[in-house]
Scaffold this active site. Structure first.
Site, short mmCIF file in Angstrom:
data_model
loop_
_atom_site.label_atom_id
_atom_site.label_comp_id
_atom_site.label_asym_id
_atom_site.label_seq_id
_atom_site.Cartn_x
_atom_site.Cartn_y
_atom_site.Cartn_z
CG LEU A 1 -1.98 -1.05 1.33
CD1 LEU A 1 -2.44 -1.22 2.76
CD2 LEU A 1 -3.17 -0.70 0.44
CG ASP A 2 1.24 5.70 -2.10
OD1 ASP A 2 2.39 5.87 -1.67
OD2 ASP A 2 0.56 6.61 -2.59
CG LEU A 3 1.62 7.21 4.24
CD1 LEU A 3 0.75 6.38 5.17
CD2 LEU A 3 2.92 7.62 4.94
CG ASP A 4 1.76 10.99 1.50
OD1 ASP A 4 1.37 11.01 2.68
OD2 ASP A 4 2.94 11.23 1.17
CB VAL B 1 -3.23 -0.65 -3.13
CG1 VAL B 1 -4.47 0.26 -3.13
CG2 VAL B 1 -3.65 -2.11 -3.24
#
Length: 216
Positions: A7-10, A164
């Site tokens: 997963l990406d963060l921002d 994602v």
């Protein structure tokens, strides 16, 4: 079923525009480029910071390095917590963790910052790995972060893994590493960008992301 979820963060886990835009504006002001409308800085959300300074302002290497330095004066003190989790993300992370899948964060944000954010919002426990960029730039883009994360998670079959994220860098990084990418539209990208860079799946909202990941 995707057994490994990166997963990406921002723009994927957190709605982080305020803190990033304030930090970029602070840096630009110190560089003699004051910004009246911070919304013009929204393209800075997602890509590596140094890349954005070069691309959007044409800064040379020295000025770019100064911009990153000034950004990091503001961000760790104030900007880092000028954000929030997207509605429903905490519940989704718990379900993914409880399902036995390996859940990892893969962000271009410096890793210590990512750890602080996830701990602050009480979701670090749902991640098997938190992978981010390094301050020395030895790991500074999505592709290098993903390669590192894949190795640390022991992924053998890349068709069992998915990235994602919400920007073209997530799609490019995933495809360069050899996995598919689910592009979420609740972040800072657009359907046009998702289609242009050939995202494998386009997800409208957090509920749709949960259905996509958990119903397989």
């Amino acid at each position: 079923m995707y057994k490994y979820i990166f997963l990406d963060l921002d723009g994927t886990v957190t709605e982080s525009a305020e803190g990033i835009l304030n930090s970029v504006a602070y840096a630009l002001e110190k560089l003699g480029h004051p910004v009246e409308d911070k919304n013009v800085l929204r393209p800075f959300i997602g890509p590596p910071l140094s890349e954005s300074f070069r691309e959007f302002y044409g800064f040379d290497e020295e000025t770019t390095a100064l911009g990153v330095k000034y950004y990091r004066e503001y961000y760790p003190e104030k900007g880092i917590f000028e954000n929030r989790l997207y509605d429903g993300i905490k519940e989704l992370l718990k379900k993914l963790s409880d399902s036995g899948r390996t859940v990892a964060l893969a962000t271009s944000k410096p890793e210590p910052f990512a750890v602080r954010i996830l701990e602050h919002y009480g979701v670090a426990e749902y991640f098997d790995l938190i992978a981010g960029s390094t301050f020395d730039a030895s790991r500074n883009d999505k592709t290098s972060v993903l390669r590192y994360a894949v190795e640390k998670c022991g992924v053998k079959e890349l068709d069992s893994a998915i990235m994602v994220g919400d920007r073209k860098h997530d799609v490019i990084g995933a495809h360069e590493v050899g996995m598919k990418c689910a592009y979420v539209l609740f972040g800072y990208g657009s359907r046009e960008e998702a289609e242009k860079y050939k995202a494998d799946h386009i997800i409208e909202d957090v509920a749709g992301l949960g259905k996509f990941l958990l119903d397989q």
